[in-house]
Design an enzyme around this catalytic site. Structure first.
Site, PDB file in Angstrom:
ATOM      1  CE  LYS A 179      -4.083   1.264   8.724  1.00 21.13           C
ATOM      2  NZ  LYS A 179      -4.734   0.111   8.075  1.00 21.13           N
ATOM      3  CG  ASP A 190      -8.074   0.670   6.783  1.00 20.57           C
ATOM      4  OD1 ASP A 190      -9.019   0.030   7.283  1.00 20.57           O
ATOM      5  OD2 ASP A 190      -7.010   0.138   6.413  1.00 20.57           O
ATOM      6  CD  GLU A 245      -8.833  -0.318   3.463  1.00 16.26           C
ATOM      7  OE1 GLU A 245      -8.599   0.589   2.623  1.00 16.26           O
ATOM      8  OE2 GLU A 245      -7.956  -1.094   3.891  1.00 16.26           O
ATOM      9  CD  GLU A 264      -7.081  -5.069   5.537  1.00 16.58           C
ATOM     10  OE1 GLU A 264      -7.291  -3.975   4.998  1.00 16.58           O
ATOM     11  OE2 GLU A 264      -6.256  -5.233   6.439  1.00 16.58           O
ATOM     12  CG  ASP A 270      -3.009  -9.709   1.375  1.00 19.22           C
ATOM     13  OD1 ASP A 270      -2.239 -10.457   0.727  1.00 19.22           O
ATOM     14  OD2 ASP A 270      -2.611  -8.871   2.203  1.00 19.22           O
ATOM     15  CG  HIS A 294      -4.597  -5.634   2.441  1.00 22.25           C
ATOM     16  ND1 HIS A 294      -3.842  -6.649   2.989  1.00 22.25           N
ATOM     17  CD2 HIS A 294      -4.504  -4.584   3.299  1.00 22.25           C
ATOM     18  CE1 HIS A 294      -3.322  -6.233   4.132  1.00 22.25           C
ATOM     19  NE2 HIS A 294      -3.716  -4.992   4.352  1.00 22.25           N
TER      20      HIS A 294
HETATM   21 MG   LIG Z   1      -6.884  -1.912   5.399  1.00 23.40          MG
END
Ligand SMILES: [Mg+2]
Length: 402
Positions: free
Chosen positions: A198, A226, A252, A278, A301, A328
């Protein structure tokens, strides 16, 4: 169930797949109930979010059960940030629409649910709830036909038998840098060839953390970042340029889900791939995200964007635009299994997100867990989604069954 078995016996071995399916359509199976199950599993060690703004103390899931008069039950999962509302959507709004319907008529039921919710069902929690029901219908169909879902999904690129899919370790949520380095080193030691961390702490701190991770894992491991929508386009471009030298494979969700122009600006400004999706819904949402040139990698997702029925169409749109499909996946083992079945037939599938952060609903909810070996994950091959829930675990994590 007796009626079904008699029909299948009458069909014998001479029926091909289409004939079998047509035969099954004749069965007078009916939906008798649609239930929503809110599960919550406390974490021994809380995990951070993308930034310091959020801490996870438990993992949650909303499962769906579709009951029938043949004693078969289909299971699905809703991916939502508002489980309280999803429970009502499943059990109070969609349930009455589905009672008495033939559960094998999936496409028509999808349309009935989608248009039944009107303008309120175009995006958001209503589609998320619909997604969980749709997955449960596919699980049910697989159980009726005694075949895994991946064999039933319409696709031009369905393999005869799917090889284990390449997977990357998703983790690296906010933690002190030493902890993040230890966590990601552990994924590499586990055998993962790709890892994701992240970002969203600010350009300076993110830049230092990415450099430290790259230095620790070496140059042979793919590294993705991300931001979970944490930056403006200009900030994302600044971060991307700063870390280009560290060979970041994809960036991302650099900007807000709804900022298509921002996505495009970031993608045109950076050499690394841009991933996202996502938080997007249905073929119409992905037509914009993909058609406007926002992403190199689409990340629908399946538990949010419209279920398996809709994800098949989204995967086709991605393939038509030469956009890779990398779903995702951040959920219980039910949604994990559904995502694997779809990934097995997506024409432009590239890599599978395997959430490695602690989640008892992934590791303890089913009798047999799904795990990664040598950076690959196998698609379940049992009937339906191919998973069997552990009743004791289900009871242990149950908040409410609506
Ligand atoms: Mg993500």
């Amino acid at each position: 169930m007796v009626a079904l078995i008699r029909r299948r016996q009458a069909c014998g071995n001479g029926c091909g797949g289409e004939a079998q399916r047509a035969n099954d359509q004749l069965i007078t199976m009916r939906i008798t109930d649609v239930r929503a199950l809110w599960l919550s599993a406390p974490l021994e060690q809380p995990i951070g979010g993308s930034s310091r703004k959020k801490t996870w103390f438990n993992r949650q899931a909303v499962l769906v059960e579709v009951h029938t008069d043949e004693d078969l039950v289909g299971i699905g999962e809703v991916f939502t940030t508002v489980p309280e509302v999803a429970l009502v959507a499943v059990s109070k709004f969609y349930q009455p629409l589905l009672l008495g319907e033939n559960p094998l008529d999936i496409e028509r039921l999808w349309e009935k649910m989608y248009f039944g919710a009107g303008y309120s069902g175009v995006k958001g929690v209503m589609i998320e709830a619909l997604s969980g029901i749709d997955i449960a219908l596919w699980d049910l169909r697989g159980k009726v036909e005694n075949r895994p879902v991946w064999q039933l999904l319409p696709s031009s690129s369905r393999p005869l038998s799917p090889a284990p899919l390449p997977a990357y370790a998703a983790g690296g949520f906010w933690a002190p840098l030493a902890d993040t380095l230890a966590e990601i080193t552990g994924y590499v030691a586990h055998g993962f060839a790709s890892v994701k961390m992240k970002v969203g702490l600010g350009i300076e701190e993110d830049g230092q953390r990415i450099a430290a991770v790259r230095q620790t894992i070496g140059n042979d491991v793919k590294l993705m970042i991300d931001a979970n929508c944490g930056y403006t386009a200009d900030q994302a471009i600044a971060l991307g340029k700063r870390v280009e030298e560290h060979n970041v494979y994809w960036f991302e969700e650099p900007v807000l889900v709804e900022d298509w122009d921002g996505y495009k600006k970031v993608r045109e400004s950076l050499s690394m791939k841009i991933a996202g999706g996502e938080g997007e819904y249905t073929r119409w949402g992905f037509r914009e995200l993909i058609g406007r040139g926002c992403v190199d990698i689409a990340q629908p997702d399946v538990m949010r964007c419209g279920g398996l029925t809709e994800s098949v169409k989204i995967a086709q749109i991605a393939a038509q635009h030469n956009v890779a499909y990398a779903p995702h996946v951040f959920c219980s083992i039910v949604g994990l299994a559904a995502s694997l079945h779809l990934a097995a037939v997506a024409p432009s599938f590239e890599i599978f997100e395997f959430d490695m952060t602690p989640n008892p609903l992934r590791t303890h909810l089913a009798k047999t867990p799904i795990e990664v070996k040598d950076s690959r994950v196998s698609v379940p091959n049992g009937a339906g989604l191919g998973i069997e829930l552990d009743d004791d675990a289900l009871a242990r994590y149950m908040v409410v069954r609506a």
